[in-house]
Design a protein around this motif. Structure first.
Motif, PDB file in Angstrom:
ATOM      1  N   ASN A 123       6.715  62.819  33.658  1.00  0.00           N
ATOM      2  CA  ASN A 123       8.154  62.453  33.929  1.00  0.00           C
ATOM      3  C   ASN A 123       8.998  63.685  33.818  1.00  0.00           C
ATOM      4  O   ASN A 123      10.145  63.747  33.063  1.00  0.00           O
ATOM      5  CB  ASN A 123       8.722  61.503  32.702  1.00  0.00           C
ATOM      6  CG  ASN A 123       8.002  60.216  32.778  1.00  0.00           C
ATOM      7  OD1 ASN A 123       7.668  59.680  33.966  1.00  0.00           O
ATOM      8  ND2 ASN A 123       7.453  59.574  31.692  1.00  0.00           N
ATOM      9  N   CYS A 124       8.804  64.786  34.658  1.00  0.00           N
ATOM     10  CA  CYS A 124       9.332  65.958  34.394  1.00  0.00           C
ATOM     11  C   CYS A 124       9.426  66.701  35.799  1.00  0.00           C
ATOM     12  O   CYS A 124       8.984  66.309  36.764  1.00  0.00           O
ATOM     13  CB  CYS A 124       8.594  66.948  33.296  1.00  0.00           C
ATOM     14  SG  CYS A 124       6.918  67.274  33.986  1.00  0.00           S
ATOM     15  N   ALA A 125      10.118  67.917  35.750  1.00  0.00           N
ATOM     16  CA  ALA A 125      10.420  68.730  37.000  1.00  0.00           C
ATOM     17  C   ALA A 125      10.231  70.187  36.175  1.00  0.00           C
ATOM     18  O   ALA A 125      10.104  70.314  35.210  1.00  0.00           O
ATOM     19  CB  ALA A 125      11.788  68.532  37.333  1.00  0.00           C
ATOM     20  N   THR A 154      11.613  71.297  27.637  1.00  0.00           N
ATOM     21  CA  THR A 154      10.508  70.866  26.668  1.00  0.00           C
ATOM     22  C   THR A 154       9.533  71.991  26.733  1.00  0.00           C
ATOM     23  O   THR A 154       8.588  71.884  25.877  1.00  0.00           O
ATOM     24  CB  THR A 154      10.074  69.357  27.173  1.00  0.00           C
ATOM     25  OG1 THR A 154       9.964  69.640  28.618  1.00  0.00           O
ATOM     26  CG2 THR A 154      10.901  68.302  26.629  1.00  0.00           C
ATOM     27  N   ALA A 155       9.528  72.891  27.538  1.00  0.00           N
ATOM     28  CA  ALA A 155       8.308  73.869  27.666  1.00  0.00           C
ATOM     29  C   ALA A 155       9.204  75.268  28.384  1.00  0.00           C
ATOM     30  O   ALA A 155      10.022  75.162  29.450  1.00  0.00           O
ATOM     31  CB  ALA A 155       7.137  73.561  28.367  1.00  0.00           C
ATOM     32  N   LEU A 156       8.972  76.253  27.984  1.00  0.00           N
ATOM     33  CA  LEU A 156       9.307  77.660  28.574  1.00  0.00           C
ATOM     34  C   LEU A 156       8.373  78.480  28.235  1.00  0.00           C
ATOM     35  O   LEU A 156       8.153  78.777  27.160  1.00  0.00           O
ATOM     36  CB  LEU A 156      10.741  77.971  27.777  1.00  0.00           C
ATOM     37  CG  LEU A 156      11.390  79.228  27.961  1.00  0.00           C
ATOM     38  CD1 LEU A 156      11.786  79.484  29.565  1.00  0.00           C
ATOM     39  CD2 LEU A 156      12.805  79.405  27.249  1.00  0.00           C
ATOM     40  N   GLU A 196       9.763  73.485  31.980  1.00  0.00           N
ATOM     41  CA  GLU A 196       9.757  72.122  32.148  1.00  0.00           C
ATOM     42  C   GLU A 196      10.938  71.450  31.740  1.00  0.00           C
ATOM     43  O   GLU A 196      11.302  71.677  30.482  1.00  0.00           O
ATOM     44  CB  GLU A 196       8.322  71.727  31.211  1.00  0.00           C
ATOM     45  CG  GLU A 196       7.976  70.083  31.492  1.00  0.00           C
ATOM     46  CD  GLU A 196       7.088  69.453  30.666  1.00  0.00           C
ATOM     47  OE1 GLU A 196       6.083  69.334  31.080  1.00  0.00           O
ATOM     48  OE2 GLU A 196       7.711  69.376  29.501  1.00  0.00           O
ATOM     49  N   VAL A 197      11.534  70.693  32.467  1.00  0.00           N
ATOM     50  CA  VAL A 197      12.738  70.124  32.197  1.00  0.00           C
ATOM     51  C   VAL A 197      12.416  68.411  32.284  1.00  0.00           C
ATOM     52  O   VAL A 197      11.545  68.148  33.132  1.00  0.00           O
ATOM     53  CB  VAL A 197      13.851  70.649  33.005  1.00  0.00           C
ATOM     54  CG1 VAL A 197      13.959  72.005  32.858  1.00  0.00           C
ATOM     55  CG2 VAL A 197      13.767  69.886  34.467  1.00  0.00           C
ATOM     56  N   ARG A 198      13.358  67.836  31.391  1.00  0.00           N
ATOM     57  CA  ARG A 198      13.370  66.359  31.667  1.00  0.00           C
ATOM     58  C   ARG A 198      14.672  65.714  31.409  1.00  0.00           C
ATOM     59  O   ARG A 198      15.501  66.420  31.183  1.00  0.00           O
ATOM     60  CB  ARG A 198      12.620  65.465  30.252  1.00  0.00           C
ATOM     61  CG  ARG A 198      11.074  66.268  30.140  1.00  0.00           C
ATOM     62  CD  ARG A 198      10.372  65.566  29.127  1.00  0.00           C
ATOM     63  NE  ARG A 198       9.815  64.270  29.561  1.00  0.00           N
ATOM     64  CZ  ARG A 198       9.328  63.266  28.837  1.00  0.00           C
ATOM     65  NH1 ARG A 198       9.269  63.573  27.482  1.00  0.00           N
ATOM     66  NH2 ARG A 198       8.957  62.044  29.315  1.00  0.00           N
TER      67      ARG A 198
END
Length: 264
Positions: A123-125, A154-156, A196-198
């Motif tokens: 559920n991310c882009a 949520t991640a970088l 990662e973005v939600r």
């Protein structure tokens, strides 16, 4: 054989390199929601960003510094680091600066090498800040814009792609866009930052913020988009973003699983 540096060729070179220092800046707590501004502050202070990564608190950060939450660690280098990071700490109180050599090694290894990924891969882009944008000191501003638009990052991480890596990541564009070869060459030219973005309808929402691939189109029709502000052509257009909903988890897995497990 091993080359040993015994002296510098002239006083100018000596002044540039003899004073080179490194530090790891760790931002945590409420400052995480300003971390794009924090990264931009480091860039503006003429510090070279060597690496950055989102992680959960590591053993050394817990025991030595009392940090027990999600964080962003930024490895910086340059001359006059001590004075520059002291100024940074005053602006971002929920941060620590690590300059001790043993702590640098311990935290650097834990955060940048062995820390588990924070990515959800569902559920991310994915947004990738391209090398040219980082090289021109715009990475932090792009990162902050993502936050300002309401995305949950949520991640970088910072990644150096090989030519083969870039081709694998952009494989779906082979034979589809005429700039494919130039795109892969640019993505492999220097470090890129992957996020990662939600959000609700994350892929569509991210595409709306990034804008069409061509900055010239963005300038006319979508002037507030990232590609309008930070792009110059279809290759140097500031960012890559996920195009299809089903590709979000795959692109996240590419960076935050496959690339993190790739031997250095």
């Amino acid at each position: 054989s091993v080359l040993k540096l015994v002296d510098f060729g002239d006083d100018v070179t000596r002044g540039q390199f003899a004073k080179n220092e490194e530090a790891i800046v760790v931002v945590f707590g409420e400052s995480l929601y300003q971390r794009g501004d924090a990264v931009q502050e480091l860039s503006n202070a003429d510090m070279r960003i060597i690496n950055l990564r989102m992680a959960d608190a590591t053993p050394t950060l817990r025991s030595a510094f009392g940090i027990d939450s999600r964080l962003i660690a930024v490895h910086v280098g340059g001359s006059g680091i001590s004075e520059k990071v002291a100024s940074f700490s005053r602006k971002f109180p929920e941060s620590i600066v690590i300059t001790d050599t043993s702590d640098l090694i311990a935290v650097g290894t834990e955060v940048f090498t062995s820390a588990p990924t924070t990515a959800t891969m569902k559920n991310c882009a994915v947004c990738v800040i391209k090398p040219h944008a980082i090289g021109s000191g715009q990475g932090g501003a792009i990162l902050q814009r993502i936050f300002d638009e309401g995305f949950k990052v949520t991640a970088l991480g910072s990644f150096n792609l090989s030519g083969a890596d870039a081709e694998d990541f952009l494989e779906v564009y082979r034979g589809v866009v005429p700039e494919y070869k130039k795109l892969t060459e640019h993505m492999a030219s220097a470090a890129c930052w992957a996020l990662e973005v939600r959000a609700e309808n994350a892929v569509a929402a991210l595409r709306a913020v990034c804008g069409p691939h061509d900055p010239d189109v963005c300038h006319v029709l979508f002037p507030h988009t990232l590609r309008s502000k930070f792009g110059s052509d279809r290759v140097l257009n500031g960012v890559h973003c996920t195009d299809l909903t089903e590709d979000g988890p795959l692109e996240s897995e590419f960076f935050f699983d496959l690339m993190l497990r790739k031997p250095v």
